[in-house]
Design a protein around this motif. Structure first.
Motif, mmCIF file in Angstrom:
data_model
loop_
_atom_site.group_PDB
_atom_site.id
_atom_site.type_symbol
_atom_site.label_atom_id
_atom_site.label_comp_id
_atom_site.label_asym_id
_atom_site.label_seq_id
_atom_site.Cartn_x
_atom_site.Cartn_y
_atom_site.Cartn_z
ATOM 1 N N UNK A 143 1.005 -1.202 0.006
ATOM 2 C CA UNK A 143 -0.097 0.358 -0.181
ATOM 3 C C UNK A 143 0.864 1.278 0.358
ATOM 4 N N UNK A 144 1.930 1.099 0.805
ATOM 5 C CA UNK A 144 2.565 2.530 0.586
ATOM 6 C C UNK A 144 3.374 2.709 -0.402
ATOM 7 N N UNK A 145 3.715 1.004 -1.508
ATOM 8 C CA UNK A 145 4.323 1.166 -2.715
ATOM 9 C C UNK A 145 3.297 2.152 -3.831
ATOM 10 N N UNK A 146 2.271 1.145 -3.147
ATOM 11 C CA UNK A 146 1.072 2.291 -4.718
ATOM 12 C C UNK A 146 0.693 3.576 -3.890
ATOM 13 N N UNK A 147 0.869 4.464 -3.294
ATOM 14 C CA UNK A 147 0.409 5.441 -2.604
ATOM 15 C C UNK A 147 1.805 6.604 -3.013
ATOM 16 N N UNK A 148 3.251 5.640 -2.685
ATOM 17 C CA UNK A 148 3.743 6.685 -3.462
ATOM 18 C C UNK A 148 4.288 6.647 -4.713
ATOM 19 N N UNK A 149 4.005 5.368 -5.578
ATOM 20 C CA UNK A 149 3.621 5.338 -6.787
ATOM 21 C C UNK A 149 2.721 6.700 -7.398
ATOM 22 N N UNK A 150 1.218 7.031 -6.953
ATOM 23 C CA UNK A 150 0.270 7.489 -7.240
ATOM 24 C C UNK A 150 0.699 8.740 -7.234
ATOM 25 N N UNK A 151 1.373 9.138 -5.770
ATOM 26 C CA UNK A 151 2.063 10.299 -5.140
ATOM 27 C C UNK A 151 2.959 10.685 -6.317
ATOM 28 N N UNK A 152 3.629 10.129 -7.081
ATOM 29 C CA UNK A 152 5.061 10.155 -8.372
ATOM 30 C C UNK A 152 4.329 10.631 -9.298
ATOM 31 N N UNK A 153 2.972 9.921 -10.108
ATOM 32 C CA UNK A 153 2.593 9.555 -11.250
ATOM 33 C C UNK A 153 1.597 11.425 -10.980
ATOM 34 N N UNK A 154 0.666 11.730 -10.156
ATOM 35 C CA UNK A 154 0.139 12.905 -9.561
ATOM 36 C C UNK A 154 1.114 13.803 -9.684
ATOM 37 N N UNK A 155 2.257 14.115 -9.235
ATOM 38 C CA UNK A 155 3.303 15.004 -9.278
ATOM 39 C C UNK A 155 3.608 15.421 -10.701
ATOM 40 N N UNK A 156 4.338 14.551 -11.404
ATOM 41 C CA UNK A 156 4.035 14.536 -12.812
ATOM 42 C C UNK A 156 3.014 15.275 -13.585
ATOM 43 N N UNK A 157 1.869 14.666 -13.135
ATOM 44 C CA UNK A 157 0.627 15.034 -14.074
ATOM 45 C C UNK A 157 0.690 16.607 -13.441
ATOM 46 N N UNK A 166 -7.553 6.511 -7.813
ATOM 47 C CA UNK A 166 -8.322 6.297 -7.289
ATOM 48 C C UNK A 166 -8.840 4.324 -6.839
ATOM 49 N N UNK A 167 -9.536 4.225 -7.762
ATOM 50 C CA UNK A 167 -9.352 2.759 -8.112
ATOM 51 C C UNK A 167 -8.432 2.206 -8.203
ATOM 52 N N UNK A 168 -7.417 2.559 -7.991
ATOM 53 C CA UNK A 168 -5.799 1.419 -7.497
ATOM 54 C C UNK A 168 -5.352 1.886 -5.409
ATOM 55 N N UNK A 169 -6.061 2.970 -5.467
ATOM 56 C CA UNK A 169 -6.015 3.199 -3.843
ATOM 57 C C UNK A 169 -7.380 2.571 -3.266
ATOM 58 N N UNK A 170 -8.834 2.163 -4.232
ATOM 59 C CA UNK A 170 -8.817 1.786 -3.013
ATOM 60 C C UNK A 170 -8.869 0.676 -2.888
ATOM 61 N N UNK A 171 -8.900 -0.589 -4.289
ATOM 62 C CA UNK A 171 -8.815 -1.834 -4.547
ATOM 63 C C UNK A 171 -7.767 -2.146 -2.794
ATOM 64 N N UNK A 172 -6.216 -1.578 -3.413
ATOM 65 C CA UNK A 172 -5.331 -1.588 -2.039
ATOM 66 C C UNK A 172 -5.775 -2.187 -0.394
ATOM 67 N N UNK A 173 -6.629 -0.946 -1.018
ATOM 68 C CA UNK A 173 -7.360 -0.080 0.558
ATOM 69 C C UNK A 173 -8.429 -1.352 1.375
ATOM 70 N N UNK A 174 -8.560 -1.970 0.275
ATOM 71 C CA UNK A 174 -10.000 -3.160 0.660
ATOM 72 C C UNK A 174 -8.762 -4.254 1.147
ATOM 73 N N UNK A 175 -8.013 -4.631 -0.082
ATOM 74 C CA UNK A 175 -6.683 -5.584 0.497
ATOM 75 C C UNK A 175 -6.094 -6.143 1.992
ATOM 76 N N UNK A 176 -5.761 -4.178 1.846
ATOM 77 C CA UNK A 176 -5.549 -4.115 3.129
ATOM 78 C C UNK A 176 -6.229 -4.621 4.670
ATOM 79 N N UNK A 177 -7.588 -4.149 4.230
ATOM 80 C CA UNK A 177 -8.202 -3.923 5.647
ATOM 81 C C UNK A 177 -9.112 -5.766 5.537
ATOM 82 N N UNK A 178 -9.008 -6.579 4.695
ATOM 83 C CA UNK A 178 -9.518 -7.556 4.532
ATOM 84 C C UNK A 178 -8.717 -8.737 5.242
#
Length: 418
Positions: A139-153, A250-262
């Motif tokens: 999840x940390x890797x996903x969030x950091x990846x999303x942050x990197x992508x959003x920063x580039x965008x 948002x979908x990737x974060x939601x999915x990984x969050x669900x995986x962590x919660x599960x």
């Protein structure tokens, strides 16, 4: 003096007639030339007046055409400018969405890192690299990846806004110049021969050194329009990209969050099941300890109970040794007493051996009790960390499902991970 006062010569009649005829002929010729000149002058005046009117009319038409052409290009530039301004405003809104989405990731990243830090406080066998830890790291890797992508965008959006503003600057300058040109040409078009402010000017028939050809003029405005269209199309594509990035992240974060919660729920269930089983075993062990303590008490009592019979047997044997002479016989009673003493001694040994075993078993049960109690505390600590610290902290972030439930990650309410 006499000669100065001499009378002028007299001409002959023939000379007089000739002189008069010459005057007549000269006057006629001069008058004829004058008449021809008057006629020629009138014709020239009419011709020049006609040519001037035609020329002025042609100039008016050219000015009118020029006004229409400049108006057309000005309208084109105004339309492109309006479209570009609208797209730039949209990009600014999209940039704000991206920045809010990027900012909103800081809290879930902190929470995930805190969960990992809390779980480092697990003890004993529970301090393991389990599925929950693996998914938290992911999840940390996903969030950091999303942050990197959003920063580039965000950087791409900022660059596109800069390009849009550059194109807007050239459009505005071109529109301003065309407005001035329209004003000037409109004034020129409105002038006529009776206008009060017309005048002669020196050296007006000249080519300005900074003037351009009609082709260059058309190319200049056309280049500005093409540049504006290009940046507008780039802006449209970038908006589509931003929407897709926000939705996908948002979908990737939601999915990984669900995986962590599960993973948390499954881990908690497994830990609680283990704790419950340990508690069952602890209850059985404690029950067995009570039973064993009763058994030891019974063994100790049995050993004590053997003292009376043993003393009786020993006393009887000792007393019978005092029988006199031949009466000191190894009779049946004597052998049975000896056997009785042996049996009692053997039984006491067996009881003591069994007592020793029971005490060893009791010590083992006590150790097992302590071990089970410690293990249950380990499980309770793990449950507290996962259920109270981690899961409660994760629940502090509002539930979102992307754009459909509030547009997480840059939408209307980009405030959540899960």
């Amino acid at each position: 003096m006499a000669r100065l006062l001499q009378a002028p010569p007299k001409f002959l009649p023939s000379e007089w007639h000739i002189a008069n005829k010459n005057q007549y002929h000269s006057a006629e010729a001069q008058r004829s030339r004058s008449e021809r000149l008057v006629v020629e002058s009138q014709r020239l005046v009419d011709e020049i007046e006609k040519a001037t009117r035609k020329s002025q009319s042609d100039v008016n038409k050219k000015l009118e055409q020029r006004l229409e052409e400049v108006k057309f290009w000005k309208k084109e530039l105004d339309d492109k400018l309006e479209q570009l301004v609208r797209e730039t405003e949209d990009l600014l809104i999209f940039k704000i969405r991206l920045e809010k989405a990027l900012e909103s990731l800081k809290e879930p990243l902190h929470i995930t890192q805190m969960c990992l830090a809390y779980r480092e406080k697990r003890v004993g066998i529970d301090l393991m690299h389990d599925e929950v830890e693996r998914e938290l790291i992911k999840e940390i890797e996903v969030i950091q990846g999303v942050m990197s992508l959003l920063t580039r965008t965000v950087e791409e959006t900022s660059e596109q806004i800069r390009l849009n503003r550059s194109a807007k600057y050239h459009l505005e300058k071109d529109v301003k110049d065309k407005f001035v040109a329209l004003t000037i040409d409109d004034i020129c078009f409105s002038l006529n021969n009776n206008s009060p402010n017309i005048r002669y000017s020196e050296n007006v028939v000249r080519v300005e050194p900074n003037s351009v050809s009609l082709e260059d003029w058309l190319d200049f405005s056309n280049t500005n329009v093409e540049k504006a269209d290009k940046q507008r199309n780039n802006s449209l594509m970038l908006k589509t990209l931003v929407d897709r990035v926000l939705s996908q992240t948002a979908h990737d974060l939601r999915r990984q969050c669900d995986v962590v919660d599960m993973a948390f729920e499954n881990g908690l269930k497994e830990t609680k099941d283990a704790k419950d089983k340990l508690a069952v075993h602890l209850a059985k062990v404690m029950e067995e300890i009570a039973s064993q303590e009763k058994n030891i008490t019974a063994l100790e009592k049995a050993i004590l109970d053997q003292e009376g019979p043993a003393k009786v047997a020993h006393t009887r044997l000792e007393t019978r040794t005092h029988r006199p002479n031949v009466e000191l016989c190894r009779d049946t009673a004597q052998y049975r007493l000896i056997k009785e003493v042996q049996e009692i001694s053997h039984n006491v040994v067996r009881l003591k051996e069994t007592l020793a075993q029971a005490q060893v078993v009791l010590k083992g049960l006590n150790r097992r009790q302590l071990a089970l109690q410690e293990e249950i505390q380990v499980k309770e600590n793990t449950i507290y960390i996962d259920e109270v610290l981690c899961m409660q902290m994760r629940k502090s972030i509002p539930q979102r499902d992307g754009e459909e439930r509030g547009g997480w990650a840059g939408g209307i309410c980009p405030d959540a991970v899960c």
